[in-house]
Design a protein around this motif. Structure first.
Motif, PDB file in Angstrom:
ATOM      1  N   ILE A 146       0.855  -1.184   0.000  1.00 42.07           N
ATOM      2  CA  ILE A 146       0.000   0.000   0.000  1.00 42.07           C
ATOM      3  C   ILE A 146       0.891   1.234   0.000  1.00 42.07           C
ATOM      4  O   ILE A 146       1.812   1.356   0.819  1.00 42.07           O
ATOM      5  CB  ILE A 146      -0.928   0.016   1.228  1.00 42.07           C
ATOM      6  N   VAL A 147       0.604   2.152  -0.916  1.00 41.05           N
ATOM      7  CA  VAL A 147       1.325   3.423  -0.990  1.00 41.05           C
ATOM      8  C   VAL A 147       0.292   4.535  -0.842  1.00 41.05           C
ATOM      9  O   VAL A 147      -0.722   4.543  -1.547  1.00 41.05           O
ATOM     10  CB  VAL A 147       2.095   3.574  -2.315  1.00 41.05           C
ATOM     11  N   GLU A 148       0.534   5.481   0.065  1.00 37.36           N
ATOM     12  CA  GLU A 148      -0.428   6.550   0.298  1.00 37.36           C
ATOM     13  C   GLU A 148       0.279   7.864   0.580  1.00 37.36           C
ATOM     14  O   GLU A 148       1.416   7.883   1.061  1.00 37.36           O
ATOM     15  CB  GLU A 148      -1.374   6.190   1.445  1.00 37.36           C
ATOM     16  N   PHE A 149      -0.390   8.951   0.252  1.00 33.82           N
ATOM     17  CA  PHE A 149       0.098  10.282   0.578  1.00 33.82           C
ATOM     18  C   PHE A 149      -1.109  11.198   0.723  1.00 33.82           C
ATOM     19  O   PHE A 149      -2.213  10.891   0.258  1.00 33.82           O
ATOM     20  CB  PHE A 149       1.089  10.810  -0.470  1.00 33.82           C
ATOM     21  N   SER A 150      -0.922  12.335   1.387  1.00 32.42           N
ATOM     22  CA  SER A 150      -2.024  13.249   1.653  1.00 32.42           C
ATOM     23  C   SER A 150      -1.457  14.644   1.885  1.00 32.42           C
ATOM     24  O   SER A 150      -0.241  14.828   2.055  1.00 32.42           O
ATOM     25  CB  SER A 150      -2.836  12.783   2.863  1.00 32.42           C
ATOM     26  N   ALA A 151      -2.356  15.635   1.911  1.00 32.60           N
ATOM     27  CA  ALA A 151      -1.920  17.006   2.157  1.00 32.60           C
ATOM     28  C   ALA A 151      -3.124  17.861   2.523  1.00 32.60           C
ATOM     29  O   ALA A 151      -4.267  17.532   2.182  1.00 32.60           O
ATOM     30  CB  ALA A 151      -1.213  17.580   0.933  1.00 32.60           C
ATOM     31  N   ALA A 152      -2.867  18.938   3.231  1.00 32.12           N
ATOM     32  CA  ALA A 152      -3.881  19.943   3.523  1.00 32.12           C
ATOM     33  C   ALA A 152      -3.591  21.166   2.662  1.00 32.12           C
ATOM     34  O   ALA A 152      -2.434  21.584   2.518  1.00 32.12           O
ATOM     35  CB  ALA A 152      -3.843  20.315   5.006  1.00 32.12           C
ATOM     36  N   ASN A 153      -4.634  21.712   2.050  1.00 29.97           N
ATOM     37  CA  ASN A 153      -4.505  22.881   1.171  1.00 29.97           C
ATOM     38  C   ASN A 153      -3.376  22.714   0.157  1.00 29.97           C
ATOM     39  O   ASN A 153      -2.401  23.487   0.140  1.00 29.97           O
ATOM     40  CB  ASN A 153      -4.268  24.151   2.000  1.00 29.97           C
TER      41      ASN A 153
END
Length: 293
Positions: free
Chosen positions: A269-276
């Motif tokens: 599983i590869v994941e990434f995220s960010a705010a604004n």
């Protein structure tokens, strides 16, 4: 001859190809039986030739008619979407997205299932609203018309109170080309005239052989996103099924914030995220798999 073909064309369009074909087969069987009883071999041969010719003509007419209707429908959708994109933002503000969450599951044969969940801001101004989303094919194997027809999608719309009570949303689609020349499926979800604060739109794709080049070891593949509208936060998760060895699967960061790689049983599983997240800036990763190494 032209008059005969016109009559056959009228039959096909009025009753359908299958009914014309079934009637021809029934007549052929009846006349064949009659010729057998009366001992008239020429009757069976002659009628079989006529029936065969009728079958070929009806098939050609049916194919031509279907192709013409498909072309007309595609042209109408292109015109509709072109004007929709041109008018959006001129007469009113476009739909604003609070949250953008996507999960993609890549099977070991390259088939992909994608679910994208969008949480919306309010747009209650009694004018028709729509939301456009897309998915790009990054493979090197060219997509045929049959490959495109095999791609399926569904869209759902839910209220903010209970997101489990979602109804199917009207959606139309059109194939276009991304900035880097790759096939792109654009989907337009028609939301109606009322969008409440916190409404949830879910779009699901089933895309056969979407990542077959990656999972077969032929080519690496990019997984990235780019936003042209401001959003509060996004999450992106990709599940690669049945990866044999961790050493055979390489991930290279391409501007993704908080990129994480996890092993869960046989899956990676590869994941990434960010705010604004920043506008008009690609972020993601490149995956490379060598199953036979």
């Amino acid at each position: 001859m032209a008059r005969f073909i016109a009559d056959v064309e009228e039959l096909v369009f009025r009753h359908g190809y299958l009914r014309v074909f079934a009637a021809t087969v029934a007549m052929l069987g009846s006349v064949g039986l009659l010729g057998e009883v009366l001992g008239m071999e020429w009757l069976r041969t002659t009628f079989a030739s006529i029936a065969g010719g009728l079958f070929v003509i009806a098939s050609a007419i049916s194919f031509a008619g279907t192709h013409k209707l498909r072309t007309q429908a595609q042209h109408s959708e292109e015109l509709l979407h072109r004007y929709a994109d041109a008018l959006a933002g001129r007469t009113r503000k476009p739909i604003a997205v609070q949250e953008w969450m996507q999960e993609v599951t890549i099977e070991d044969n390259g088939d992909a299932f994608c679910r994208r969940v969008l949480v919306l801001h309010e747009a209650n101004d009694n004018v028709p609203r729509y939301l456009s989303v897309n998915l790009v094919y990054y493979g090197t194997t060219p997509m045929s018309e049959r490959d495109r027809r095999l791609v399926q999608y569904k869209a759902f719309h839910a209220g903010p109170e209970d997101i489990d009570q979602k109804t199917r949303a009207n959606a139309t689609s059109i194939w276009s080309t991304s900035a880097n020349g790759k096939p792109k499926l654009d989907i337009y979800i028609h939301l109606g005239t009322i969008v409440q604060e916190g409404d949830v739109v879910t779009v699901e794709w089933t895309w056969p052989r979407y990542s077959v080049d990656l999972m077969s070891g032929a080519e690496p593949e990019s997984f990235d996103v780019m936003f042209r509208k401001e959003i509060s936060k996004f999450e992106h998760r990709v599940i690669f099924r049945n990866v044999k060895r961790d050493s055979a699967f390489v991930v290279r960061n391409q501007g993704a914030q908080g990129l994480r790689r996890l092993r869960q049983g046989k899956d990676v599983i590869v994941e990434f995220s960010a705010a604004n997240p920043k506008m008009s800036q690609y972020m993601g990763f490149i995956a490379d798999y060598s199953p036979d190494s």
